[in-house]
Design an enzyme around this catalytic site. Structure first.
Site, PDB file in Angstrom:
ATOM      1  N   GLU A   1      -6.185   3.734  -6.195  1.00 29.61           N
ATOM      2  CA  GLU A   1      -7.491   3.962  -5.569  1.00 29.61           C
ATOM      3  C   GLU A   1      -7.912   5.390  -5.888  1.00 29.61           C
ATOM      4  OE1 GLU A   1      -9.586   3.929  -1.162  1.00 29.61           O
ATOM      5  OE2 GLU A   1      -7.709   5.015  -1.522  1.00 29.61           O
TER       6      GLU A   1
ATOM      7  N   ASP B   1       0.858  -1.182   0.000  1.00 34.36           N
ATOM      8  CA  ASP B   1       0.000   0.000   0.000  1.00 34.36           C
ATOM      9  C   ASP B   1       0.893   1.231   0.000  1.00 34.36           C
ATOM     10  OD1 ASP B   1      -2.528   1.345   0.186  1.00 34.36           O
ATOM     11  OD2 ASP B   1      -3.244  -0.320   1.420  1.00 34.36           O
TER      12      ASP B   1
END
Length: 580
Positions: A278, A111
């Site tokens: 995202e 991430d």
């Protein structure tokens, strides 16, 4: 019956990207598996479960943040990008995890959270030290609004609302200015207009890739470019701060920044890395640009359109009923829009969404059937499927006993603002929070029916769902008719059948209120996918009776003599051009 809509894409694009046939598994580490008994999941727990992931058959593991962090937002507030928080282990543990995944033919995606840092990051500490600091411009600092008392409501430089309640500005008394934070006040936003910031981020990314990481899932990456004017947004009725996001969603330089990132980080490396962005509030038109291979920006984006359909007036704390026709229209539009250029990510849930079977299925009597149906429908779309930990077991939402059982900063801030600030009834606020709050996805993975569901030998950091005695991995891994086994079959089919990875997509029955139907086609191979999103039997007419004689490739009931569907039934049929 409406005319079927067929989605085509060029033959030259077929099969050229490895991730077309890949399946990604997301791990939220603090809730996955605890190896040392402190009640918090860690890297050792992930390492201990690598054989489980290998047995499931996934290709990529996406690991939510394990960097050093004060944990204000469970690790999405990073104080050191190049170290592991002791809560989760060490860099040596991460190296062992990378090696273990690679030995089993899996990749690791980290991430990447670079829209903001923690306010405890050395960069921010130096930035706030004085107005003359060399790193002052690494973050967004602005003076109070003229004519207002500094530090009072209305003195903020603009009227933007934070995602975590209140304004996006926090007043710093030491320097007399405000800093921008789209999320928690402990998550100040980096100023990507500053080339020194970008160079530091790219150096960090290269450091991780050199260490063996196989790519990044980039958190709210379409927020990196803000309108430098930072002007007021259109007012939100009844709210002191505006929820309009036009000042920072897909800002003026976002494509430039991502193309620069590709040049500085990915361009000279061997193929096989994954770049996922995202992107809240991203439009389909922008997604085509972001994921067009010729533009060299991203491989795919996470969009939120389909998971916002049950928000009344766009407010997740006002949950509403989801209409299947709206869901089909949304997902079908993205299938069509990204057919010729770009690529879809496919997901029902993640660490920010409630449990899929509770939201879209039936988590009561039909839990296993509806969990399988949801998996089958999703995984057979065109795109890369994502499995969120526990989804492969059919894990459900949690019935939290009160606000004290919650851990999510978004929930806690909203509850405090709604009850203390607005004077709303606490019972009503809790009821509104229950269906869609993020803590639903963050209860520990249910490994067995023992204490703490086999997650930890200590007291878990968040409550374990009591239904772990019935829903757990130990019961499902070797059971042929389990949800877990159904996911294994879906993953194997994606690996084996090119029509699933690269076939055209045709939506059927777009106006049917209970049945999701589509076909996939590649060369002579064609699939018919049917899913009943209801507890009632459904008669199905797809306009082609020949499908009734096609081979049943996969289903969640035993036997399927006709195209009609039983409650929450899923079927996938395969035929070839010669009718076989």
């Amino acid at each position: 019956m409406a005319t079927p809509r067929t989605v085509h894409h060029p033959e030259t694009a077929l099969g050229q990207h490895w991730f077309h046939s890949a399946v990604v598994y997301q791990i939220y580490p603090r809730s996955f598996a605890d190896s040392n008994g402190d009640g918090v999941g860690d890297l050792g727990g992930v390492i201990n479960r690598l054989d489980y992931l290998g047995h499931l058959g996934v290709d990529v593991v996406w690991l939510s943040p394990v960097y050093r962090s004060p944990q204000d937002d469970n690790g999405y507030d990073i104080s050191d990008y190049q170290d592991i928080d002791p809560l989760f282990g060490s860099l040596a543990d991460l190296d062992e995890l990378i090696a273990g995944l690679h030995e089993r033919g899996m990749k690791l995606v980290m991430d990447l959270v670079v829209n903001h840092t923690s306010d405890e990051h050395p960069w921010f500490a130096e930035s706030r030290a004085s107005k003359e600091s060399p790193k002052r411009d690494w973050y967004w600092w602005r003076p109070p609004r003229p004519g207002h008392e500094p530090g009072t409501p209305g003195a903020e430089p603009n009227n933007w609302a934070s995602f975590f309640s209140g304004p996006v500005w926090e007043f710093d008394e030491a320097t007399g200015e405000y800093y921008l934070h789209l999320f928690s006040k402990k998550q100040p936003d980096l100023n990507w207009e500053n080339p020194e910031v970008r160079r530091a981020v790219y150096a960090m990314m290269n450091w991780w890739l050199d260490r063996g990481v196989d790519g990044f899932r980039m958190d709210v990456v379409n927020f990196l470019s803000k309108d430098p004017a930072l002007g007021d947004a259109p007012a939100t009725e009844g709210q002191p701060y505006s929820h309009d996001r036009s000042g920072y969603v897909c800002g003026p330089r976002i494509h430039e920044f991502l193309q620069e990132m590709h040049r500085e980080v990915f361009a000279s490396r061997a193929p096989g890395l994954l770049k996922v962005g995202e992107m809240p509030s991203v439009t389909l038109e922008d997604a085509v640009l972001f994921t067009d291979p010729a533009r060299a920006e991203l491989d795919m984006v996470f969009q939120f359109e389909h998971v916002n359909l049950d928000h009344l007036d766009g407010n997740k704390w006002r949950p509403g009923a989801l209409r299947l026709t709206d869901l089909k229209a949304s997902l079908g539009r993205w299938q069509s829009g990204l057919a010729d250029r770009g690529w879809n990510s496919l997901y029902w849930g993640n660490h920010d969404q409630p449990r899929a079977v509770s939201r879209f299925g039936d988590d009561g009597a039909y839990r296993e059937l509806s969990a399988k149906m949801l998996a089958g429908v999703l995984h057979l779309h065109r795109g890369t499927p994502y499995i969120y930990q526990g989804e492969e077991l059919g894990m459900t939402n949690m019935a939290f006993t009160g606000i004290d059982a919650h851990r999510d900063i978004e929930v806690l801030n909203h509850y405090r603002e709604a009850t203390s600030g607005l004077g709303l009834d606490p019972i009503e606020v809790l009821a509104a929070i229950a269906p869609l709050n993020r803590d639903n996805a963050r209860t520990p993975v249910q490994w067995d029916a023992g204490p703490a569901a086999g997650f930890s030998t200590g007291t878990p950091w968040i409550v374990v769902n009591p239904n772990a005695v019935e829903i757990n991995a130990a019961d499902q891994v070797d059971r042929e008719d389990s949800v877990f086994s159904f996911y294994r079959q879906l993953i194997r089919l994606r690996h084996e059948l090119p029509v699933i990875a690269d076939g055209d997509f045709t939506m059927l029955l777009p106006n049917h209120e209970a049945v999701y139907a589509f076909t996939r086609r590649l060369g002579a191979a064609e699939l018919l996918v049917l899913g009943n999103f209801s507890g009632d039997p459904q008669q199905v007419d797809v306009g082609d009776p020949g499908w009734a004689d096609a081979d049943l490739l996969l289903g969640n009931y035993s036997g399927s003599p006709s195209l009609d569907l039983r409650p929450w039934e899923f079927t996938c049929r395969l035929r070839t051009a010669d009718g076989g």
